[in-house]
Design a protein around this motif. Sequence first.
Motif, mmCIF file in Angstrom:
data_model
loop_
_atom_site.group_PDB
_atom_site.id
_atom_site.type_symbol
_atom_site.label_atom_id
_atom_site.label_comp_id
_atom_site.label_asym_id
_atom_site.label_seq_id
_atom_site.Cartn_x
_atom_site.Cartn_y
_atom_site.Cartn_z
ATOM 1 N N SER B 100 0.829 -1.207 0.000
ATOM 2 C CA SER B 100 0.000 0.000 0.000
ATOM 3 C C SER B 100 0.865 1.258 0.000
ATOM 4 O O SER B 100 0.445 2.299 -0.488
ATOM 5 C CB SER B 100 -0.948 -0.023 1.189
ATOM 6 N N TYR B 102 3.605 1.587 -1.732
ATOM 7 C CA TYR B 102 3.942 1.831 -3.138
ATOM 8 C C TYR B 102 2.746 2.371 -3.918
ATOM 9 O O TYR B 102 2.909 3.196 -4.818
ATOM 10 C CB TYR B 102 4.486 0.563 -3.799
ATOM 11 N N SER B 103 1.541 1.908 -3.591
ATOM 12 C CA SER B 103 0.386 2.412 -4.351
ATOM 13 C C SER B 103 0.227 3.927 -4.149
ATOM 14 O O SER B 103 -0.087 4.649 -5.094
ATOM 15 C CB SER B 103 -0.898 1.653 -3.998
ATOM 16 N N THR B 104 0.493 4.417 -2.937
ATOM 17 C CA THR B 104 0.375 5.872 -2.723
ATOM 18 C C THR B 104 1.565 6.608 -3.350
ATOM 19 O O THR B 104 1.406 7.685 -3.911
ATOM 20 C CB THR B 104 0.282 6.237 -1.227
#
Lengths: 180, 113
Positions: B100, B102-104
């Motif tokens: 998560s 990395y997703s942000t």
Amino acid sequence: MIKTFIFLLLTLKSFVIEAKVFDCQPDEFKNSISHVVNQLIPYDDCKEARDDNGVLIGIRISKLNSTVSIGYGYKKDLSQSDLVTKNKKLTIHQLFDAIYSNTETLTNSYISSQKVKLCDAESYGVVNQKSHTSYFELNSELGAYRNLIYRVPKDSTDQYLVIGSGNKSIITHILFKKGD
Amino acid sequence: MAPLIKYKEVSPQYIKSILASFFNPAYAASIRINDNVVEVVWEMVSKSKECTKALNLVPRPAGFIPGASFVAMQLAKLGQRLLAHQDEDIANTCKSAASSAYSTRIRMASHGL
């Protein structure tokens, strides 16, 4: 003529789309973490990014060679299968607990793969966990940040904050002194 | 979509296929691919030893900093495989690199931060 018009329109549109990064807006960060950081260690630069609808995507604060990134994450960004275990569908908070807590038993393939990754880290797991906030020290070779705070705002069902930095001092100040 | 300048050798479609596989298709659709996004995606993928092994990356000496062409080529290879649905094993292996955080980070890079 028409082609030239369309080209100009697309060119202008691309300028509009790309103009996403601004200096931090004082009104916005009055109560935000960037304000907290500035009180602790006055920073040199603060930029924020917004989407097409003006919704805040994230903030980056810089002080010499240190940066703190504050990103807004959403449950919908994650693979939905990652949020499902054998017996239940997890909330964001339960997912983070399942990954980072040594005692949590809820699991699925995503949770177990993240745990394996953390086991290789220099310092494993939750260093400090308060209500809705967890702080981790990770090996930068294995994660997006070396120091990481996950914060799930109270009453939030799908939004969370990721606060990451390589600078442990700044991030622990945020968490332990002013971060609530 | 911002053009790829440094990583023009990789199609944005392949980067999107990696994001769709690692996160989900709706997330991938919301990301505008630019050079910064490619760099964060590469960081995410290359930090997973299992993933780089599965991709048969050429062993690199310590301290080797890959050039833009190398990065573009490797991500194109991965994206191509995922897009063709030929390598579910690779997708599952490499997915451990996703998180998560990395997703942000990727979303922020997509918007210029």
